[in-house]
Motif scaffolding. Structure first.
Motif, PDB file in Angstrom:
ATOM      1  N   ASP A   1      -7.047   0.851   7.140  1.00 18.57           N
ATOM      2  CA  ASP A   1      -5.863   1.038   6.237  1.00 18.57           C
ATOM      3  C   ASP A   1      -4.946  -0.149   7.052  1.00 18.57           C
TER       4      ASP A   1
ATOM      5  N   GLY B   1      -1.726  -7.095   3.105  1.00 22.69           N
ATOM      6  CA  GLY B   1      -0.516  -7.065   1.995  1.00 22.69           C
ATOM      7  C   GLY B   1       0.472  -7.861   2.576  1.00 22.69           C
TER       8      GLY B   1
ATOM      9  N   GLN C   1      -5.713  -3.708   6.029  1.00 25.97           N
ATOM     10  CA  GLN C   1      -5.138  -3.650   4.435  1.00 25.97           C
ATOM     11  C   GLN C   1      -3.884  -4.026   4.424  1.00 25.97           C
ATOM     12  N   ASP C   2      -3.229  -3.144   5.306  1.00 29.64           N
ATOM     13  CA  ASP C   2      -1.499  -3.709   5.456  1.00 29.64           C
ATOM     14  C   ASP C   2      -1.457  -4.975   5.855  1.00 29.64           C
TER      15      ASP C   2
ATOM     16  N   ASN D   1       0.831  -1.248   0.007  1.00 33.28           N
ATOM     17  CA  ASN D   1      -0.015   0.075   0.200  1.00 33.28           C
ATOM     18  C   ASN D   1       0.916   1.340   0.185  1.00 33.28           C
TER      19      ASN D   1
END
Length: 264
Positions: free
Chosen positions: A72, A79, A75-76, A7
Motif C-alpha cells: 500500500d 501515486g 503504491q502511494d 489511492n
C-alpha cells in the motif's frame, strides 16, 4: 503546501528544484513527517528535483483505518510520482521508508534509478515485537512510547545537548495519528524482503548510524549483502536518524554515491 489525492487518500508533499533535474524522493520513518529531511534536502535543491511527502497516517496526509501493507505504502509513492509526472527517481528512505523504497523497487523496477537505504533492513523487528508495539499504542496512546522512542531515534550525546530539539521531535511523534502509527506498524510487522530483495538490480547505497539501536549496523550490512553490488557505509555519531544528527555527512555520502553511479 501541496496535496494530491492518491489511492483514495490525500497526501501532503513538497517538490523543489527544476523539473529537468534528476528526481529524488524521500520517505520518512515511523512517527515522523517530511520535515526530518530538511537539513539534507536544503543542500540538494539546486542540483536535483527533490520530492518529500508525508506517508499515509503521518504529517498532513490522511490517516485511513489500519492495517496498511508495505505494498500500500509503495503504491502511494507511485501515486506521488504520477501526480508530479515523474517517471523515474532515486528513492531515499529511512527506517520504514527504506522498506517502502525496497517494495517500490521490487514492484516498479523500471521507475527506480537508484536506492539510498538508511537505517533500515530487509526485515525490521518481528511479528511479536510489532504486536506488542501495537498493543501498547492501543492501550496508552503514543505517550507511552515517547521516552523509548527518543532513545532509539537519537544518540546519548544528541539527547544530552539538544534538549529543545528532543522536545520538538517528541511533539512530532505525539502529534502523529494513532491510527496511522498502528497502520504503519502493521506494514512493518508483515514486511519481509529477505527472500526477494536480491532481485533488485539498481545501484544501492545502504547507510546506518553507528549508534543505531533500532536498526543496528549489522542489519544494514546484511541488507547490503543481499542486494547485488550494494555498498554499505557507517555514519559516526548518529543513531537512527542521521538525517537529523549528521545531515552534512549523510549528504556528502549521498553525493559521492550519486557521482559514482552517474546520477549527476
Amino acid at each position: 503546501m501541496a496535496f494530491a489525492r492518491i489511492n483514495n487518500n490525500v497526501h501532503h508533499y513538497v517538490s523543489l528544484g527544476a523539473k529537468s533535474n534528476p528526481a529524488l524522493l524521500f520517505a520518512n520513518s515511523l512517527g515522523t513527517d517530511l520535515r526530518i529531511w530538511d537539513d539534507v534536502t536544503d543542500r540538494l535543491n539546486e542540483d536535483f528535483r527533490v520530492v518529500r511527502y508525508d506517508k499515509r497516517g503521518h504529517g498532513l496526509s490522511d490517516a485511513p483505518p489500519s492495517p496498511y501493507s508495505i505494498n500500500d505504502l509503495a503504491q502511494d509513492v507511485a501515486g506521488v510520482l504520477d501526480a508530479l509526472e515523474i517517471e523515474q527517481a532515486v528513492l531515499c528512505g529511512v527506517s520504514v521508508g527504506g522498506l517502502i523504497a525496497q517494495a517500490f523497487a521490487l514492484n516498479y523496477p523500471k521507475r527506480v534509478r537508484a536506492l539510498l537505504l538508511c537505517d533500515t533492513g530487509a526485515r525490521i523487528g518481528s511479528i511479536e515485537s510489532w504486536r506488542q508495539r501495537i498493543e501498547i499504542v492501543r492501550a496508552g496512546g503514543l505517550q507511552a512510547l515517547e521516552a523509548p522512542t527518543m532513545e532509539r531515534w537519537f544518540s546519548p550525546t544528541f539527547r544530552a545537548l539538544r534538549f529543545a530539539d528532543i522536545r520538538g521531535y517528541s511533539n512530532m511523534l505525539l502529534q502523529t495519528s494513532v491510527e496511522g502509527y498502528i497502520g504503519t506498524c502493521c506494514a512493518l510487522r508483515d514486511a519481509d524482503f529477505r527472500a526477494t530483495v536480491s532481485t533488485v538490480r539498481c545501484p544501492t547505497l545502504v547507510l546506518c548510524g553507528a549508534e543505531d539501536i533500532a536498526t543496528p549496523p549489522e542489519l544494514g550490512r546484511e541488507l547490503a549483502e543481499l542486494i547485488p553490488g550494494a555498498q554499505f557505509s557507517l555514519i559516526e555519531n548518529a543513531a537512527h536518524l542521521p538525517c537529523i544528527e549528521q545531515p552534512d555527512i549523510l549528504t556528502q555520502k549521498m553525493l559521492r554515491f550519486f557521482q559514482e553511479v552517474q546520477i549527476v
